[in-house]
Each structure stands twice: as C-alpha cells, then as structure tokens.
Design a protein around this motif. Structure first.
Motif, short mmCIF file in Angstrom:
data_model
loop_
_atom_site.label_atom_id
_atom_site.label_comp_id
_atom_site.label_asym_id
_atom_site.label_seq_id
_atom_site.Cartn_x
_atom_site.Cartn_y
_atom_site.Cartn_z
N GLU A 1 10.83 14.17 -23.29
CA GLU A 1 9.69 14.88 -23.86
C GLU A 1 9.00 14.05 -24.95
O GLU A 1 7.78 13.94 -25.01
CB GLU A 1 10.15 16.22 -24.45
CG GLU A 1 10.50 17.28 -23.43
CD GLU A 1 9.27 17.82 -22.73
OE1 GLU A 1 8.23 17.95 -23.39
OE2 GLU A 1 9.34 18.08 -21.52
N LEU A 2 9.82 13.44 -25.82
CA LEU A 2 9.28 12.61 -26.90
C LEU A 2 8.55 11.39 -26.36
O LEU A 2 7.50 10.99 -26.88
CB LEU A 2 10.40 12.17 -27.85
CG LEU A 2 10.98 13.25 -28.76
CD1 LEU A 2 12.26 12.76 -29.43
CD2 LEU A 2 9.97 13.61 -29.86
N THR A 3 9.10 10.80 -25.29
CA THR A 3 8.46 9.62 -24.67
C THR A 3 7.11 9.98 -24.08
O THR A 3 6.12 9.25 -24.24
CB THR A 3 9.38 9.03 -23.57
OG1 THR A 3 10.67 8.79 -24.12
CG2 THR A 3 8.83 7.71 -23.04
N ALA B 1 4.65 10.48 -26.87
CA ALA B 1 4.31 9.22 -27.53
C ALA B 1 3.20 8.47 -26.82
O ALA B 1 2.49 7.69 -27.45
CB ALA B 1 5.55 8.35 -27.67
N LYS B 2 3.04 8.72 -25.52
CA LYS B 2 1.99 8.02 -24.75
C LYS B 2 0.59 8.42 -25.20
O LYS B 2 -0.38 7.69 -25.02
CB LYS B 2 2.16 8.31 -23.25
CG LYS B 2 3.38 7.63 -22.65
CD LYS B 2 3.56 8.03 -21.19
CE LYS B 2 4.83 7.38 -20.60
NZ LYS B 2 5.07 7.84 -19.24
N LYS B 3 0.50 9.63 -25.83
CA LYS B 3 -0.81 10.14 -26.29
C LYS B 3 -1.19 9.57 -27.64
O LYS B 3 -2.33 9.71 -28.09
CB LYS B 3 -0.77 11.67 -26.36
CG LYS B 3 -0.52 12.31 -25.00
CD LYS B 3 -0.35 13.82 -25.16
CE LYS B 3 0.02 14.46 -23.81
NZ LYS B 3 0.26 15.90 -23.97
#
Length: 417
Positions: free
Chosen positions: A408-410, A413-415
């Motif tokens: 979920e964190l990954t 992080a893309k945003k």
C-alpha cells in the motif's frame, strides 16, 4: 564616623593610583577642599592589598547564573550563609534566583528593588492584552498554551492541565472556541479561562476582568506564598490606579491606548522588599552594600553595560555642557559604582564573581572592565562553566509493517513528486 573609617581603610591604594576610578572623588577632595590646602592629608590604611580568595566564572544566561549560585550555596554552613552577601547587578536575576535557592538557605533578606515588569505576572497580563488586541473570537492555540502553562495558572489548573494540553496538542487544534473546553475542566476553572479569553470592547471592561482574575489568584495563593501575594497586590494596585485614570481621562477609549498606559505604568512601578537585616542570606543590589562588610561575597551580573552602566544617561543636557559647568556625567556615575565594587572586596575572605558569557542576541555577554582590571592587578583567572544537558533516553516506539502495508505504501509513493 563608621563610613569615613571604612573609606579610609580602602582609599590609600586608589589615592596613589591616579588612573583608578575608585579614587576619583577622594583625589578631588584632596586637591580642591580648602582645608587640605594648608593641612596635610591623613595617611590611609591599606586593607585592599590584603583581601582574600577571589574567583571569576563566566556562565551563559541568567538562569545559568542562578543555578550555579544555588550549587555554591548548597555547600555552605548556616553560619557561613549568615555572613554571605549575594549581590545582583541585574535585577532580572532576582525572580530566577529565588526559585533556585537550596533547602539549606532557610531565611532570606532582600534589600533591593524589583521592577514590576520583571515579575512573572507581567508576561501573563501582556499575553492577555495580546488576546484582546487580536480581536479574534476564536482562541489561537499558542496564546492558549502561553496562558495555561504560566506558573500561576499551572497551580490553579493542576488537575485539568493534562486534559487541556492534550486537547490542543494531540488533536492539532489551531483555533477553537472556549465552549469546547467546558467539559474538560471544573466550573471554577472554566470561569477563570472565560475571564482570560472572552473578548471585550471597552477598556473599563478589560480592567474589570483583570481585577476578577487577580481576586481568584488572591484566594488561591495563601499567606505562606508571600512572594506570589506580593506580586498580586502590586498588580491589583496598578489596575485600580488605571481604573481611576479612566474615570478622570476621557481620551482612553481604545484597548491599544489602555495598553500603552499599562506599559508606561508597569515600567515605573517597583517592588521594595523588607526583611530582617541580621538574619539569613543577604540578597542586595550594589548600592545597598554601602558601608557593609561580609566574609563571603557572591556577585552576579558583572557584565559591561550593567556594572558599570556606561553611557546610558537619561538627560537632555549634552555631555559637553555638563563637563563645562561641572555637572556629574556618566564618568562620575561609573566612579561611584567602581568605588562600591572595590570597597565591598576589601575585607571579604572569599569572593566569587559571575558574569553572563552568552554571546548571542542583543544582551551579548561581555565581562565587566572590573574583571579585566582584576585580571591585570591580581592575576585573576577567569573560568567558564557550561551547564550539562540532561537527556532522558526513551525507548523509540516501533511498528512492524506487514507485506500488505508495504504494498500500500509503495503504491501511494508513486503519486508523490
């Protein structure tokens, strides 16, 4: 009399040194008084040459000096405390010092003045004025914390303190209304907060509020808390005077005008302490040490610009005119303080000089010229004390992340940019 004998005990050394400011007046007497034109000047004893142990320490800030003095006094016997003078050149040291005295100092005699603007209540009412001047119906969290964290308020709100602070800090409340706090504290506490934060439009209403706050403080702080009651009494007296002024002068119609009058008044008011002169530790200003001798002298605030005060002269008459007509200038003022400083040292067996060594800000710490003079005359060594920071080591809070949380964190992080 006694004063003249003490003066003679000191002056011979300074009489011989034409450059020494401490002997300025006695040299003038010798050269200008008609009696000594035809009569010989008396021989002076030389006590100054025999005075005892002397230490000098640079300490950052007033709080540091107060704590250091507390540590020094902690090792003193009751008899030694009885024969000790604690000389404060900076009156701002007094409130801090009174909260730093060790338990073995059972009695204190304060023979110096303290400006009302230097007392803890001054900052409290300054914040209350800032709240009124802001015109905000909502409460700003910084001003709220300044009020509830004030030493007087902390004692009154002891049981509700944690709840109130938690409400503001943990929930990140920047602005909030007073009604939100009703359930967090007792009725009496809420009424006190209401007096502090309710907006008023007229100066007379603000003064009424302030006097009601004073009455609440007066009920809480008992006779045993003599210092707090002294502060409360003087502020009550000040606000009563401002009320009388409002009755006489029609021009004070705005809160800002009242605030200006308040600031002028608070700078003129001074607390004068009285006590038993032969009992306990003697805390005094430099001028209060006149014609007195002590076995131990601890002197704080020995900074240039404080001792001596230098060219700070409240006068409209220029220096040149004063010099021309024989009026006293800053040189004479400095000579008075120089004389009292050296006269205080002459019979002391142990002397400890402290100065503010903090080099930051407007009140940068430069040691007094008196210390530089003693370094030259007495080979005095100046030491520097740096307070140790006590850090409470806490176990860091950890949180284990599952594989799902990491995914979920990954993706989140893309945003990010």
């Amino acid at each position: 009399g006694k004063g003249s004998r003490l003066q003679r005990a000191l002056i011979q050394y300074f009489l011989d040194k034409n450059y020494h400011a401490a002997g300025l007046f006695i040299r003038r007497y010798k050269s200008e008084w008609p009696y000594y034109q035809n009569n010989s000047f008396p021989k002076m004893p030389e006590n100054y040459n025999n005075f005892g142990e002397i230490h000098c320490t640079g300490i950052p800030k007033n709080v540091g000096q107060a704590k250091y003095i507390g540590n020094l006094l902690h090792g003193f016997s009751e008899e030694k405390i009885q024969n000790t003078a604690l000389v404060l050149n900076d009156e701002g040291l007094l409130p801090v010092l009174l909260n730093s005295l060790p338990a073995n100092v059972r009695a204190v005699n304060i023979t110096m003045g303290l400006k009302l603007s230097q007392t803890p209540l001054a900052s409290f009412f300054e914040t209350l004025f800032a709240i009124q001047l802001s015109g905000d119906k909502k409460i700003y969290y910084k001003q709220f914390l300044e009020i509830v964290k004030h030493p007087f308020m902390q004692q009154l709100l002891a049981k509700e303190m944690a709840k109130l602070q938690h409400y503001v800090t943990q929930e990140n409340r920047v602005y909030f209304v007073l009604e939100e706090l009703r359930e967090l504290c007792k009725v009496e506490s809420f009424e006190l907060l209401n007096l502090c934060f309710t907006q008023k439009k007229k100066p007379i209403e603000i003064l009424d509020n302030f006097l009601q706050i004073i009455k609440i403080f007066e009920k809480f702080f008992t006779i045993q808390k003599a210092l707090e009651r002294e502060y409360i009494y003087h502020f009550q007296k000040l606000f009563n005077q401002l009320q009388n002024l409002l009755d006489e002068v029609d021009q004070i119609k705005s809160i800002s005008a009242l605030h200006r009058f308040y600031r002028d008044s608070i700078n003129q008011h001074q607390l004068d302490f009285t006590g038993a002169p032969f009992k306990g530790l003697q805390i005094m200003g430099m001028l209060e040490t006149r014609v007195l001798d002590f076995d131990t002298v601890i002197m704080a605030g020995v900074n240039e610009g404080i001792l001596p005060a230098g060219k700070s002269n409240n006068s409209f008459i220029p220096y040149d005119l004063k010099h021309q007509y024989g009026l006293p200038t800053f040189k004479e003022k400095d000579a008075i303080y120089t004389y009292h400083f050296y006269r205080l040292l002459q019979r002391a067996g142990y002397v400890h000089l402290l100065f503010n060594s903090n080099f930051e800000g407007l009140n940068a710490g430069e040691k007094s010229r008196f210390i530089a003079q003693l370094e030259y005359e007495r080979q005095l060594k100046v030491s520097h004390w740096i307070p140790e920071a006590r850090i409470n080591k806490e176990t860091p809070k950890t949180s284990k992340k599952t594989a799902l949380m990491l995914r979920e964190l990954t993706s989140m992080a893309k945003k990010f940019s």
